[in-house]
Structure formats: structure tokens, C-alpha cells
Enzyme design. Structure first.
Site, PDB file in Angstrom:
ATOM      1  N   ASP A   1       0.844  -1.190   0.000  1.00 52.77           N
ATOM      2  CA  ASP A   1       0.000   0.000   0.000  1.00 52.77           C
ATOM      3  C   ASP A   1       0.889   1.254   0.000  1.00 52.77           C
ATOM      4  OD1 ASP A   1      -2.206   1.714   0.446  1.00 52.77           O
ATOM      5  OD2 ASP A   1      -1.986   1.521   2.619  1.00 52.77           O
TER       6      ASP A   1
ATOM      7  N   ASP B   1      -0.306   5.068   0.853  1.00 51.26           N
ATOM      8  CA  ASP B   1      -0.558   6.068   1.892  1.00 51.26           C
ATOM      9  C   ASP B   1      -0.392   5.464   3.282  1.00 51.26           C
ATOM     10  OD1 ASP B   1      -1.140   8.046   0.006  1.00 51.26           O
ATOM     11  OD2 ASP B   1      -3.251   7.441  -0.098  1.00 51.26           O
TER      12      ASP B   1
ATOM     13  N   ASP C   1      -2.152  -0.799   5.926  1.00 46.22           N
ATOM     14  CA  ASP C   1      -2.490  -0.353   7.282  1.00 46.22           C
ATOM     15  C   ASP C   1      -3.994  -0.358   7.557  1.00 46.22           C
ATOM     16  OD1 ASP C   1      -2.616   1.795   5.365  1.00 46.22           O
ATOM     17  OD2 ASP C   1      -2.976   3.152   7.037  1.00 46.22           O
TER      18      ASP C   1
END
Lengths: 194, 194
Positions: B17, B19, B148
Site C-alpha cells: 500500500d 498512503d 495499514d
């Protein structure tokens, strides 16, 4: 077979390519080329033998080709391929889960945002959420991929069946189903019943 | 086991991922917020309980939050999360196939191009080709997804194991492996030997 199992069997994940399947990239390129370079003959869309315009154009055309494809507004203003947006809305209404799966140009600077703008303009905001940008389509899980590119390779073994969107430059491929926005219902129906 | 099979077993497709895993979205947001709205207290990154900043902020903050996230240059200027870019280059050198898999903001207008620019700036042009933009990560085939976000859902049953990139707002999740850019080698090694 229970109704639920029947329903599951009927519903597929369908990936639909964007350039030259929903948006008329080649047609618009050819139109602009003839205006900008009337003295330089180039293969018209109907006579194309190669997937990439650059592969059937002389060396000195290459920077001029890139200049058109990557210019601001080129992607945003691509005309519709007749029947495309109507077909994917209909697929969705039939219960299929449809994503638009597109490979951005290496020179991404104008291309990526304009692909989103094009989808929003012609299909609406809800379809923007169904847009997938990737240079490797083998990674994307689905039942079928509708794409005009003759061969699609990448890092994974694809889960999809590649159904060719019919174009002059992919007519030498004989081992794949072939679809256009006139006959798509039959092809999808056949696949669903396999 | 033959050497080739051993090698295949050792090499994975890894999705990472962007961000708050590679790029410090939350940290930069908090920094800008404090400058623009010093009179409006907001949860600092270390005390966050929710994945989305908006979910722990009062109603009147919502347009101000969006204004910052979607402003020109915000995504492009995100600082690095320490160790992230080094780790993914190292994974690649270990023989893994690594893709960066990111969900663009609904207000995509500045976000999408700037994600590509960020990758090019911090990782180089070759990594731009490894960028996948999708709002549904369950469709992307891989062995693991480092992300996250506490729960990742979508149209497909994911092929990946979701390994949590450790953040304050995902610490209540106890049934997934947890990774940071300090311990990632052990976690990847464990997964590889399963």
C-alpha cells in the site's frame, strides 16, 4: 441447484479495457494526425496490422506520435466507441460486477487524470470507482477480460478468459472468442453457461 | 525438491500500500492542519483510533479535511515513511515481484497524477510501472498485501494474506500478522516458509 447457487453462477466479474474498446483512441489519433501532418501518410485504423501505431510507422514518426498521444486533452476528448458504455451499464444491470481495467501510457502526466475525467464524463461518478489502472492485467482477478490487445502477459497466470474485442490488428488470433458491441450478449451468455 | 521449485516457492508477489505505508499521508495532514487551523484541535497521528481522520473529527471539520487532502501538491509532497522505499527495493532484489497498490481519493483530480509523480520522484521511473490504482484491492492477485487499513473488503475473495502495516488505529486487530519497516524481513521470511 438452489436459486442462490444459480444466481452466483450467473454473476461474473467482468473486466473491460478502455482504449479502443470504450474510447476511440485510434480513431481520434488518426483524425488529429491527418490535420497536423497531412504530408505524412499513416495507416488508417481499418488497415492496421499491429496493436501499437508506432510498430507500423517509420522511425521519424515516433516523436510525433508520442506528442499527440500525450498532449493535454487528448485522452479527455476521446470519442465514444459506439455501444460500449451502454453495454457495460447493461452488464451491470444483468447482475455482473464490471470494472474498467486500463493501462496508462508510460508518459502518464496527462493520461492518468484524463482517464478518470473521461469515465466521469461519459459514465458518471459511480463508474469512476470501478476504474483500475495497471500495467499488468494478469494480476486482476475476474471471469473475463474484454480487451483488443492480441496477447496479454504479466507476472501472474491470469484467472480471466481473454475475450478479444474485435479489431483489424487482432484478426490473426484464432484461438480466442471475439466480441464487439453488437454481439456481446451472446458471447457473455455462452461464457456464463460453460 | 528441485532447485526451480525451491526458487518458485521463495518468490512471491507482494502488494504494498502507498498512503501511510510508503508515504506519510497522516503526518503531513497533521502538520498542515496545525498551521491552517491552530484553533481547532485534532487527533495527532499517534493517538488515532480510526482509519479515517474524518471518523474522529467533528462534523464542521469535514470540508476542511477534504480541502487539505485534495489540494494541489498535497500528495506530491508527502514525506517518506522511513525505511519504506528501501524495503521494497530490497524485496525486489530478493527476487519477489512487488507492486504498489493504492486507492485514489474519490476526489481524484489532483491525487492520481501526483501519486505517479511521488513514485517517480522517490523510487524512479521503473517503479511507476509497478503502480496499481484501484478502489477494490480484493481483485488484485498476490501472496501478501501489506496495508495499514484494518479490514479490506471488495468484490472478490482475496488471494493475498493481509499483513497489517502497524499503526495506532489498527492495534485492536489481533488475528493478522503485523509488520513495520524494522521487522519486515522476519515477517516475509515466515510467510515464505509456510
Amino acid at each position: 441447484m438452489s436459486i442462490l447457487r444459480k444466481l452466483n453462477k450467473l454473476q461474473m466479474i467482468i473486466l473491460v479495457d478502455m482504449d479502443d474498446v470504450l474510447a476511440d483512441f485510434d480513431g481520434e489519433f488518426y483524425r488529429v494526425w491527418k490535420i497536423l501532418h497531412p504530408e505524412k501518410p499513416i495507416t488508417p485504423p481499418k488497415a492496421r496490422k499491429h496493436f501499437y501505431i508506432r510498430d507500423e510507422s517509420p522511425e521519424d514518426y515516433q516523436p510525433l506520435i508520442t506528442e499527440i498521444n500525450t498532449s493535454p486533452g487528448f485522452i479527455r476528448s476521446l470519442p465514444l466507441i459506439k455501444g460500449g458504455t451502454k453495454a457495460i451499464n447493461e452488464m451491470k444491470n444483468m447482475g455482473h460486477t464490471v470494472f474498467i481495467c486500463t493501462t496508462p501510457l508510460i508518459k502518464y502526466h496527462n493520461c492518468v487524470k484524463e482517464k478518470y475525467e473521461w469515465i466521469e464524463k461519459h459514465l458518471g461518478a459511480k463508474w469512476v470507482e470501478k476504474l483500475i489502472l495497471t500495467r499488468d492485467k494478469t494480476l486482476i482477478k475476474s471471469d473475463i477480460l474484454i480487451d483488443d490487445k492480441p496477447e496479454i502477459i504479466g507476472a501472474a497466470v491470469p484467472s480471466w478468459e481473454h475475450i478479444l474485442f474485435d479489431k483489424p490488428y487482432n484478426r490473426d488470433i484464432t484461438d480466442k472468442k471475439r466480441l464487439n458491441w453488437g454481439n456481446w450478449r451472446e458471447i457473455i451468455e455462452d461464457r456464463r453457461q460453460e
